[in-house]
Design a protein around this motif. Structure first.
Motif, PDB file in Angstrom:
ATOM      1  N   GLU A  87      -4.505 -29.716 -22.175  1.00 12.51           N
ATOM      2  CA  GLU A  87      -3.634 -30.370 -22.681  1.00 12.51           C
ATOM      3  C   GLU A  87      -2.716 -31.125 -21.836  1.00 12.51           C
ATOM      4  O   GLU A  87      -2.089 -32.138 -22.035  1.00 12.51           O
ATOM      5  N   PHE A  88      -2.278 -30.253 -20.759  1.00 13.67           N
ATOM      6  CA  PHE A  88      -1.299 -30.934 -19.579  1.00 13.67           C
ATOM      7  C   PHE A  88      -2.194 -31.974 -18.888  1.00 13.67           C
ATOM      8  O   PHE A  88      -1.590 -32.644 -17.933  1.00 13.67           O
ATOM      9  N   GLY A  89      -3.528 -32.070 -18.749  1.00  7.87           N
ATOM     10  CA  GLY A  89      -4.348 -33.056 -18.158  1.00  7.87           C
ATOM     11  C   GLY A  89      -4.335 -32.590 -16.529  1.00  7.87           C
ATOM     12  O   GLY A  89      -4.442 -33.420 -15.965  1.00  7.87           O
ATOM     13  N   ILE A  90      -4.389 -31.476 -16.533  1.00  7.49           N
ATOM     14  CA  ILE A  90      -4.357 -30.990 -15.024  1.00  7.49           C
ATOM     15  C   ILE A  90      -5.614 -29.955 -15.017  1.00  7.49           C
ATOM     16  O   ILE A  90      -6.149 -29.423 -16.034  1.00  7.49           O
ATOM     17  N   GLY A  91      -6.152 -29.465 -13.765  1.00  9.37           N
ATOM     18  CA  GLY A  91      -7.045 -28.530 -13.535  1.00  9.37           C
ATOM     19  C   GLY A  91      -6.458 -27.102 -13.815  1.00  9.37           C
ATOM     20  O   GLY A  91      -5.279 -26.607 -13.672  1.00  9.37           O
ATOM     21  N   VAL A  92      -7.289 -26.210 -14.108  1.00  9.13           N
ATOM     22  CA  VAL A  92      -7.013 -24.860 -14.473  1.00  9.13           C
ATOM     23  C   VAL A  92      -6.338 -24.096 -13.113  1.00  9.13           C
ATOM     24  O   VAL A  92      -5.519 -23.515 -13.253  1.00  9.13           O
ATOM     25  N   ARG A  93      -7.174 -24.398 -12.011  1.00  8.86           N
ATOM     26  CA  ARG A  93      -6.718 -23.860 -10.778  1.00  8.86           C
ATOM     27  C   ARG A  93      -5.427 -24.261 -10.269  1.00  8.86           C
ATOM     28  O   ARG A  93      -4.465 -23.610 -10.128  1.00  8.86           O
ATOM     29  N   ASP A  94      -4.938 -25.585 -10.575  1.00 10.16           N
ATOM     30  CA  ASP A  94      -3.652 -26.305 -10.564  1.00 10.16           C
ATOM     31  C   ASP A  94      -2.716 -25.472 -11.377  1.00 10.16           C
ATOM     32  O   ASP A  94      -1.749 -24.971 -10.674  1.00 10.16           O
ATOM     33  N   LEU A  95      -2.987 -25.325 -12.676  1.00  7.07           N
ATOM     34  CA  LEU A  95      -2.145 -24.520 -13.593  1.00  7.07           C
ATOM     35  C   LEU A  95      -1.854 -23.246 -13.148  1.00  7.07           C
ATOM     36  O   LEU A  95      -0.721 -22.687 -12.835  1.00  7.07           O
ATOM     37  N   ASP A  96      -3.006 -22.440 -12.656  1.00 13.26           N
ATOM     38  CA  ASP A  96      -2.902 -21.225 -12.058  1.00 13.26           C
ATOM     39  C   ASP A  96      -1.819 -20.913 -10.925  1.00 13.26           C
ATOM     40  O   ASP A  96      -0.943 -20.064 -11.073  1.00 13.26           O
ATOM     41  N   ALA A  97      -2.110 -21.762  -9.828  1.00 13.98           N
ATOM     42  CA  ALA A  97      -1.184 -21.931  -8.566  1.00 13.98           C
ATOM     43  C   ALA A  97       0.289 -21.842  -9.162  1.00 13.98           C
ATOM     44  O   ALA A  97       1.259 -21.432  -8.757  1.00 13.98           O
ATOM     45  N   ARG A  98       0.480 -23.085 -10.086  1.00 11.77           N
ATOM     46  CA  ARG A  98       2.075 -23.251 -10.571  1.00 11.77           C
ATOM     47  C   ARG A  98       2.474 -21.933 -11.392  1.00 11.77           C
ATOM     48  O   ARG A  98       3.510 -21.614 -11.044  1.00 11.77           O
ATOM     49  N   MET A  99       1.453 -21.209 -12.203  1.00  8.73           N
ATOM     50  CA  MET A  99       2.072 -20.187 -12.631  1.00  8.73           C
ATOM     51  C   MET A  99       2.225 -18.610 -11.756  1.00  8.73           C
ATOM     52  O   MET A  99       3.429 -18.238 -11.889  1.00  8.73           O
TER      53      MET A  99
END
Length: 200
Positions: free
Chosen positions: A172-184
């Motif tokens: 839904e954010f239009g980003i990769g899961v790994r990118d979101l994981d790194a941000r989290m």
């Protein structure tokens, strides 16, 4: 559900139980939870007679609970290899990464909870973790006004909630899961650092 053959030792029973649990988790991961768990397929994958599933576990639900319990112990053991003296920031980072690594298993735990599973343990290391948090608070790594039970509950809920939703959130954010994981992970590190500053 006849009697177990007399020549089966407790060790072979344990090995068979583990193979059935492993097969159940493999099939759930492959086919998804909503496809259901076909006990014939579980037995075939484990290389045993289907009757042993009922003999050892009694039901599909109990097999799944046992498999998740063993998997939870394995995850807990992975966390235990954490070297002594690791900072609270690094432990919270590890906690966050573990929830990402074991996202599939955490989704299954959530489904068991939603299905009314009262024997599911969300915190197999509850007492150990509470002791570690108390040590952190006494050492000044966590502010004295931080409620440690609430902190522990927040971290646990975050781990399970994020594991369940991370793929959809990234989409839904239009980003990769790994990118979101790194941000989290980065955000959780900042939150952990903020715990030290609660000195009021």
């Amino acid at each position: 559900m006849g009697r177990e053959p007399a020549d089966r030792s407790p060790r072979s029973r344990n090995a068979t139980s583990r193979e059935l649990e492993k097969a159940a988790l493999t099939l759930l991961k492959k086919d998804g939870v909503l496809a259901g768990l076909n006990l014939r397929e579980v037995a075939d994958l484990a290389g045993v007679n289907r009757g042993l599933v009922y003999h050892y576990f009694g039901s599909r639900g109990e097999l799944l609970r046992a498999a998740l319990r063993r998997d939870s112990e394995r995850r807990s053991d992975s966390y235990r290899v954490d070297p002594p003296g690791r900072t609270v920031v690094k432990r919270i980072e590890l906690w966050t990464r573990m929830s990402m690594k074991y996202a599939e298993q955490l989704r299954l735990v959530a489904i068991l909870l939603l299905d009314g599973g009262t024997r599911v343990r969300l915190m197999p290391r509850r007492d150990v973790t509470q002791h570690e948090l108390q040590d952190d608070q006494e050492a000044g790594a966590i502010g004295p006004n931080v409620d440690l039970i609430a902190l522990h509950a927040l971290l646990q809920a975050h781990g399970i909630g994020y594991a369940i939703t991370r793929t959809q959130l990234a989409k839904e954010f239009g980003i990769g899961v790994r990118d979101l994981d790194a941000r989290m992970v980065e955000l959780m590190e900042r939150i952990a650092v903020g715990l030290e500053s609660d000195r009021d």
